[in-house]
Design an enzyme around this catalytic site. Sequence first.
Site, PDB file in Angstrom:
ATOM      1  N   ASP A 180     -26.116 -21.813 -18.546  1.00 14.40           N
ATOM      2  CA  ASP A 180     -25.185 -22.502 -19.147  1.00 14.40           C
ATOM      3  C   ASP A 180     -25.767 -24.053 -18.577  1.00 14.40           C
ATOM      4  O   ASP A 180     -25.442 -24.616 -17.553  1.00 14.40           O
ATOM      5  CB  ASP A 180     -23.858 -22.519 -18.800  1.00 14.40           C
ATOM      6  CG  ASP A 180     -22.845 -23.355 -19.497  1.00 14.40           C
ATOM      7  OD1 ASP A 180     -23.490 -24.177 -20.232  1.00 14.40           O
ATOM      8  OD2 ASP A 180     -21.610 -22.962 -19.386  1.00 14.40           O
ATOM      9  N   HIS A 188     -16.790 -22.280 -26.110  1.00 16.09           N
ATOM     10  CA  HIS A 188     -17.729 -23.075 -25.315  1.00 16.09           C
ATOM     11  C   HIS A 188     -19.105 -22.079 -25.640  1.00 16.09           C
ATOM     12  O   HIS A 188     -19.198 -20.829 -25.689  1.00 16.09           O
ATOM     13  CB  HIS A 188     -17.363 -22.970 -23.913  1.00 16.09           C
ATOM     14  CG  HIS A 188     -18.391 -23.336 -23.009  1.00 16.09           C
ATOM     15  ND1 HIS A 188     -19.322 -24.723 -23.075  1.00 16.09           N
ATOM     16  CD2 HIS A 188     -19.080 -22.713 -21.774  1.00 16.09           C
ATOM     17  CE1 HIS A 188     -19.932 -24.867 -22.139  1.00 16.09           C
ATOM     18  NE2 HIS A 188     -19.867 -23.673 -21.469  1.00 16.09           N
ATOM     19  N   TRP A 218     -17.833 -36.488 -25.018  1.00 19.04           N
ATOM     20  CA  TRP A 218     -16.678 -35.833 -25.490  1.00 19.04           C
ATOM     21  C   TRP A 218     -15.646 -36.669 -25.862  1.00 19.04           C
ATOM     22  O   TRP A 218     -14.453 -36.291 -26.188  1.00 19.04           O
ATOM     23  CB  TRP A 218     -16.366 -34.775 -24.638  1.00 19.04           C
ATOM     24  CG  TRP A 218     -16.990 -33.585 -24.364  1.00 19.04           C
ATOM     25  CD1 TRP A 218     -17.065 -32.469 -25.242  1.00 19.04           C
ATOM     26  CD2 TRP A 218     -18.298 -33.479 -23.595  1.00 19.04           C
ATOM     27  NE1 TRP A 218     -18.203 -31.504 -24.842  1.00 19.04           N
ATOM     28  CE2 TRP A 218     -19.011 -32.294 -23.662  1.00 19.04           C
ATOM     29  CE3 TRP A 218     -18.575 -34.275 -22.355  1.00 19.04           C
ATOM     30  CZ2 TRP A 218     -19.936 -31.604 -23.005  1.00 19.04           C
ATOM     31  CZ3 TRP A 218     -19.884 -33.856 -21.675  1.00 19.04           C
ATOM     32  CH2 TRP A 218     -20.171 -32.797 -22.050  1.00 19.04           C
ATOM     33  N   TYR A 243     -12.272 -29.809 -29.502  1.00 21.98           N
ATOM     34  CA  TYR A 243     -12.438 -28.571 -29.267  1.00 21.98           C
ATOM     35  C   TYR A 243     -12.286 -28.114 -27.794  1.00 21.98           C
ATOM     36  O   TYR A 243     -12.222 -27.152 -27.335  1.00 21.98           O
ATOM     37  CB  TYR A 243     -13.882 -27.979 -29.597  1.00 21.98           C
ATOM     38  CG  TYR A 243     -14.956 -28.205 -28.658  1.00 21.98           C
ATOM     39  CD1 TYR A 243     -15.506 -27.305 -27.814  1.00 21.98           C
ATOM     40  CD2 TYR A 243     -15.591 -29.316 -28.764  1.00 21.98           C
ATOM     41  CE1 TYR A 243     -16.692 -27.513 -27.176  1.00 21.98           C
ATOM     42  CE2 TYR A 243     -16.850 -29.809 -28.131  1.00 21.98           C
ATOM     43  CZ  TYR A 243     -17.244 -28.681 -27.189  1.00 21.98           C
ATOM     44  OH  TYR A 243     -18.244 -29.252 -26.412  1.00 21.98           O
ATOM     45  N   CYS A 290     -21.616 -28.829 -26.002  1.00 18.15           N
ATOM     46  CA  CYS A 290     -21.950 -27.513 -25.372  1.00 18.15           C
ATOM     47  C   CYS A 290     -23.103 -26.759 -26.269  1.00 18.15           C
ATOM     48  O   CYS A 290     -23.996 -26.307 -25.801  1.00 18.15           O
ATOM     49  CB  CYS A 290     -20.708 -26.721 -25.144  1.00 18.15           C
ATOM     50  SG  CYS A 290     -19.914 -26.160 -26.417  1.00 18.15           S
TER      51      CYS A 290
END
Length: 692
Positions: free
Chosen positions: A358, A335, A241, A519, A277
């Site tokens: 997830d 997300h 990220w 984000y 994600c």
Amino acid sequence: MAEALILENFELDCGTNNRNHHTSEAGCSRLIVRRGQAFDIKLQFSPRGYEEGVDQLSLFAQTGPCPSEDFGTEAHIKVTDSLQEGEWSAAISSVDGENLVLSIISPPDARIGKYALSLETSTGIEENSCNLGEFFLLFNPWCPEDSVYMENDEERTEYVVTQHGIIFQGTKDSIDFVPWNFGQFEDSILDAALEVLDKNPKFFEDSTTDCTQRNDPVYISRVVSAMVNCNDDNGILQGRWDNRYTDGVSPMTWIGSVDILRRWKKFQCQAVRYGQCWVFAAVACSVLRCLGIPARVVTNFNSAHDTNSNLVIEQYWDEHGTKQNKHRDMIWNFHCWVEAWMNRLDLPEGYDGWQVIDPTPQEKSDGVYCCGPAPVLAIKEGDLAINYDVPFVFAEVNADVVCYVEQKDGTVRKTKYTSQVGQNISTKAVGKDSREDITHNYKYPEDSEDERRVFEKANQHASVPREPTEKVPHAVDMKIKVPEKTEKGSDFDVFAVISNNTAEEKECRLTMCARPTSYTGEVGPECGMKDLLNLNLEANSEKAVPMKVLYEKYGSTLTQDNMIKVVALLHDKSTEDILLAVRDLHVKNPSVKVRVLGEPKQQKKLVAELSIINPLTEPLEGCSFTAEGAGLTDGIVVKELDGCIEPGQEAKVRVDLMPQLSGLCKLVVDFESNHLQGVKGYRNIIIAPLPK
């Protein structure tokens, strides 16, 4: 003495069986069937045919490294006159001389996976055994007795069979449509999905127990959640990220799961770089659909990450509107996770249906980076003791936000700030490319009696019980207003809109700033600033204060997420109150246009024209288009452009397609360059079938 019954030839009839079992899009070279549903195989004997009362036939079906009837990974199936549903069973369907057709059915709770099939013939004196090859057994949403049964046919088509979709990104106020090629029936994807199961640590620890549990979608989905990320195992994707992806592929560049899964399998299960994600969620969705579990990608806007389980997200800011990293608690603009459809036989009645899974590695569950399956109904009802990981997902959509401002003298003041997490929870609508808002599945309406009831129930499980938030009108309110269109390459004004709701004039200080942001909330250098030391607000009035955001300031520092965080702090000098307003602005990329040249017909060459116009004030270099589509291309197609694309100039390429499937297909496109990245486009193409 009866002459021995010798098998001369056999046919698994993959074409017919795969069509009947909704797997024909994976081709007809291998037998791929679903549990709880019969399939036929054809046998030819020589020098004589089957004789009833003389010959006895049996089948053996085995899966896993150590097949065992006791553990449900081996079945000894005697051929009888009729099928017995609910168990492994085989029956003679027809006899014609030397030719015989057998019908075989598995129980609706059979273990999924690759099976070896063999035939044993006996005349009572002489026995013969021969190998019939292999078949693949999947979950069956068409079978009412299967724990993944889905009644609605349109939903089954969308969540199991459809190989393309839409994933939602952006901000809650500016939602972006991102096309995706799930490709669950493409070549080698089933092999990759089964390798996901065989490479999970539980298999290495105890393969017998692991294979025994492969009849349970709860177990399978938990394994998939852990294996899509590589944090504990030989998982598929490595997350990153920090906007540095030169040693891999930027998460923004991917347009489908197929290339990712093929890379992972080709390179001996080394993690593919890189995912975020929506990539994790999309790959998990592909694997689940491939195995027969209905699945869809869901996006939660303003998604909270509550690290200390107190259902509160605490944020600290300085006087200039810069967020301080004092806590690990975060709020992401969006997300993505997966919902999978199944009955929860491991739970009390009432928690069947959609379950949150997830695979993005955030927190450990039972010592492993995975999450779910968490029943959506348990999240809505605040039933935090229900398995698995309901408290974590509940906080993602329900946590409170408390903000503090740290002043120059070191004192910290709680600010007046209104922010709701869990907004515009979205998924692709059934049968069309529009957005379906499913927020109501996760939470009751704000300020309703049910919301209060759920709050009180969930609060009993919080590590630090929280007080209910009092909603009182503010003497002064502030919100940030942004223009409807914020296109990359353009300048624009944002406004702090301040309302003085009192009968007194107010003297305030207003600080506004804008910074490029990811984000996940990480911010870059300032690209807009305003500091008004003495701002007068007339009684019972509203004032809009503009701040200009220039492309020459934000262009070079904008991340691939294309977001700018605008923060405004208002100091009321009469009351010493501090008011905070935050808004994330989504800068739009230009659109990639896709034109289809020719008549779309199955197994007939088709051409797609891809184009984009450079909207920036500088030339684009290193330009390339990437296209893929299940049933349209053989993997990804990359077209690189020579030279640079000047401002206002159009970049255009053509891609050859060879449609293998009829019906609706989706061509998904990505455009990359030095100044424009992750620009997406798509075109739905209806392919006419071959004439009969």
